[in-house]
Enzyme design. Structure first.
Site, PDB file in Angstrom:
ATOM      1  NE  ARG A  46      33.143  33.721  54.418  1.00  0.00           N
ATOM      2  CZ  ARG A  46      33.745  32.680  54.958  1.00  0.00           C
ATOM      3  NH1 ARG A  46      33.746  32.502  56.248  1.00  0.00           N
ATOM      4  NH2 ARG A  46      34.368  31.819  54.204  1.00  0.00           N
ATOM      5  CE  LYS A 150      41.545  41.411  36.098  1.00  0.00           C
ATOM      6  NZ  LYS A 150      42.514  42.024  36.500  1.00  0.00           N
ATOM      7  CG  ASP A 179      38.988  40.493  29.471  1.00  0.00           C
ATOM      8  OD1 ASP A 179      38.882  41.733  29.511  1.00  0.00           O
ATOM      9  OD2 ASP A 179      40.073  39.919  29.372  1.00  0.00           O
ATOM     10  CG  HIS A 180      36.513  45.416  32.474  1.00  0.00           C
ATOM     11  ND1 HIS A 180      37.588  44.894  33.136  1.00  0.00           N
ATOM     12  CD2 HIS A 180      36.816  46.716  32.243  1.00  0.00           C
ATOM     13  CE1 HIS A 180      38.495  45.847  33.310  1.00  0.00           C
ATOM     14  NE2 HIS A 180      38.045  46.963  32.775  1.00  0.00           N
ATOM     15  CE  LYS A 184      37.881  48.901  28.992  1.00  0.00           C
ATOM     16  NZ  LYS A 184      37.455  49.905  29.949  1.00  0.00           N
ATOM     17  CD  GLU A 218      45.196  51.048  35.069  1.00  0.00           C
ATOM     18  OE1 GLU A 218      44.198  51.258  35.764  1.00  0.00           O
ATOM     19  OE2 GLU A 218      45.889  50.029  35.149  1.00  0.00           O
ATOM     20  CG  ASP A 237      45.841  43.954  37.309  1.00  0.00           C
ATOM     21  OD1 ASP A 237      44.843  43.418  37.828  1.00  0.00           O
ATOM     22  OD2 ASP A 237      45.942  45.183  37.120  1.00  0.00           O
ATOM     23  CG  HIS A 242      42.009  43.520  30.869  1.00  0.00           C
ATOM     24  ND1 HIS A 242      40.880  42.773  31.047  1.00  0.00           N
ATOM     25  CD2 HIS A 242      42.275  44.076  32.080  1.00  0.00           C
ATOM     26  CE1 HIS A 242      40.476  42.882  32.306  1.00  0.00           C
ATOM     27  NE2 HIS A 242      41.315  43.656  32.951  1.00  0.00           N
ATOM     28  CE  LYS A 342      47.276  48.904  38.434  1.00  0.00           C
ATOM     29  NZ  LYS A 342      45.916  49.136  37.966  1.00  0.00           N
TER      30      LYS A 342
HETATM   31  C1  BG6 Z   1      41.333  45.584  36.010  1.00  0.00           C
HETATM   32  C2  BG6 Z   1      42.644  45.557  36.711  1.00  0.00           C
HETATM   33  O1  BG6 Z   1      40.994  44.325  35.515  1.00  0.00           O
HETATM   34  O2  BG6 Z   1      41.412  46.503  34.925  1.00  0.00           O
HETATM   35  C3  BG6 Z   1      43.011  46.925  37.221  1.00  0.00           C
HETATM   36  O3  BG6 Z   1      42.581  44.647  37.801  1.00  0.00           O
HETATM   37  C4  BG6 Z   1      42.994  47.918  36.093  1.00  0.00           C
HETATM   38  O4  BG6 Z   1      44.270  46.938  37.867  1.00  0.00           O
HETATM   39  C5  BG6 Z   1      41.686  47.822  35.335  1.00  0.00           C
HETATM   40  O5  BG6 Z   1      43.133  49.203  36.657  1.00  0.00           O
HETATM   41  C6  BG6 Z   1      41.723  48.675  34.090  1.00  0.00           C
HETATM   42  O6  BG6 Z   1      40.440  48.733  33.554  1.00  0.00           O
HETATM   43  P1  BG6 Z   1      39.956  50.016  32.776  1.00  0.00           P
HETATM   44  O7  BG6 Z   1      38.614  49.637  32.254  1.00  0.00           O
HETATM   45  O8  BG6 Z   1      39.951  51.142  33.746  1.00  0.00           O
HETATM   46  O9  BG6 Z   1      40.967  50.211  31.698  1.00  0.00           O
END
Ligand code: BG6
Length: 495
Positions: A46, A150, A179-180, A184, A218, A237, A242, A342
């Protein structure tokens, strides 16, 4: 191999993900020659910007985050374009048509287009419909693929509704759910470790594996994302996507061949075998936590409820420990302990396969366990732990390890980041590392009763920031005579 000529349209181009992850990933792919010279990126959002302003913004981000410079940076930026539209209004998409025509002509793309929805999830159902209203979804001229970030839904109902909405305008082969974690390198390596070695697979089952730990820890808190996170929590999350994908890689059967369908058939199959947890089982197998103020790495951190965007009376879980099982022949009865949180002491994602002890302890009652530690991040590595003789008199066993570190490979510096790999795959039309609709559904089917249980009776325990979560989580695993592994951030000498 380079990608086919194509145009990448990023919806939500003024957002965080675009300058933090997507543009850097495309830049790096360009730099190493993996993108065709005939590509363009059209940022859409936007915010009122023109091409020059968008290029300038992206250039600054690339200089800051990627140390980008020189001719490569200049040339890359020439491929960037911008179009302001109201992304929620189908009528406004009319502006995209001439813009895309122009780019397709200029870059001879034959109409190949990759749409990336990097927007708030509320738009995931809207954008496909708006594109379709202008015929921008049809594959008559060139392929059209759409990447969905996601969360794929908020619960099982919204996930199904979203799926129906997207499927009205895009077919499954056009949909790439990113899904990242699947991007990896070490997650993918799990498959190679398991299926290209004769050594591990015979042991990879209920006869030899005692239990499996999957940890996604984390040290960071929720940063500036309190508003989003509070509506999500650790279950949605991290676990629903993941960590369950990681679990699937650990537990799946070997695919017949490595292609998108074969692989994803096995992933879906194993996820469908997750034992559905009843409320009675959840009483003992689930621990939720929320961090209160505490010290992480020597720095005092505030409580979750003091974070920006988080209500003071929030009961959202920032920590979760779960014991689950997989109801199939390979895994029946083997506990999989999953935990994530976290503000834990360190950032580490790892899988630990704990093997059963010898049937009869010949040398010592306390012989070390055999375990395989697969470190996904940081310091990607695989470490095998076993017992050997302690030097000196007698036959006492001590734990030793055989370690492999990715950084030792000379080619390790060429590793693609998760977004680089996944964007490249999407441009190549390889959906192997993207979540298929049936797998996403299986995850929700498993997760939904847990969310319902939490909503009705789930207690959320406090834990101090900088600790390994609430003590109730230790009790969860101690009930079966086990303790969580306490990994350090770096797998250098001893972990
Ligand atoms: C994201 C979450 O999908 O993945 C985050 O929304 C999280 O909260 C993150 O911190 C973790 O990804 P990575 O690659 O840092 O382990």
């Amino acid at each position: 191999m380079q990608t086919e000529n194509n145009c990448i349209v990023i919806f939500g181009a003024s957002g965080d993900l675009t300058h933090r992850k997507l543009i850097p990933a495309l830049y790096n792919l360009y730099k190493i020659g993996r993108l065709s010279e005939h590509f363009s990126v059209l940022g859409v959002a936007r915010t009122n910007l023109d091409d020059t302003a968008f290029r300038e913004k992206m250039r600054e981000a690339l200089i800051k985050n990627e140390n980008a410079e020189g001719e490569t940076l200049d040339k890359f930026c020439e491929h960037l374009y911008y179009q302001a539209i109201n992304t929620a209004d189908a009528v406004d998409y009319v502006k995209l048509v001439p813009r895309l025509d122009e780019l397709h002509d200029k870059y001879q793309t034959c109409g190949n287009t990759l749409y990336y929805m990097s927007t708030p999830p509320s738009l995931y159902g809207v954008i496909p419909e708006c594109l379709a209203a202008h015929g921008l979804n049809t594959e008559e001229f060139g392929w059209k693929r759409i990447i969905v970030e996601k969360p794929f839904g908020y619960d099982i109902k919204t996930a199904q509704a979203l799926d129906v909405q997207i499927h009205r305008f895009f077919e499954e082969h056009q949909i790439y759910r990113i899904d990242h974690y699947l991007g990896k390198e070490t997650v993918q390596n799990l498959l190679v470790l398991r299926f290209s070695n004769g050594l591990f697979e015979p042991l990879w089952n209920r006869n030899f594996v005692d239990y499996v730990e999957i940890t996604g820890a984390e040290a960071l808190g929720v940063e500036q994302r309190g508003g989003y996170y509070d509506g999500s929590g650790a279950m949605r999350d991290m676990v629903q996507n993941h960590l369950l994908q990681v679990l699937a890689m650990v537990a799946m059967e070997p695919p017949a061949i490595i292609n998108a369908n074969s692989m994803r058939d096995e992933v879906a199959k194993v996820l469908h075998c997750l034992h559905p947890l009843t409320d009675e089982e959840l009483k003992h197998n689930l621990v939720l936590g929320q961090y209160i103020a505490g010290e992480v790495n020597g720095e005092m951190q505030k409580a979750y409820t003091e974070e920006t965007g988080v209500p003071a009376d929030s009961t959202t879980e920032t920590y979760l420990a779960l014991r689950c099982e997989i109801d199939n022949w390979r895994w029946a009865g083997v506990p999989f302990y999953i935990r994530t949180g976290k503000r834990l002491p360190t950032r580490v994602t790892e899988i630990v396969i704990h093997f059963k002890t010898t049937p009869h302890p010949v040398f010592s009652q306390n012989a070390p366990e055999n375990k395989l530690i697969i470190r996904i991040q940081p310091d990607e590595s695989i470490s095998m732990r076993f017992g050997l003789k302690k030097p000196g008199a007698g036959f006492e066993a001590k734990e030793v390890s055989m370690d492999f570190r990715y950084s030792d490979l000379s080619s390790a510096s060429n590793l693609l980041t998760a977004y680089e790999r996944l964007l490249l795959d999407a441009m190549k039309g390889d959906a192997t590392l993207f979540a298929r609709t049936d797998a996403v559904h299986a995850c929700w089917k498993f997760v939904q009763p847990i969310l319902d249980y939490k909503a009705a009776n789930g207690r959320v325990y406090e834990y101090e920031a900088g600790t390994w979560g609430p003590k109730e989580a230790d009790k969860l695993i101690a009930r079966e005579g086990r303790v969580w592994r306490k990994p350090s951030g770096q797998m250098k000498k001893k972990v």
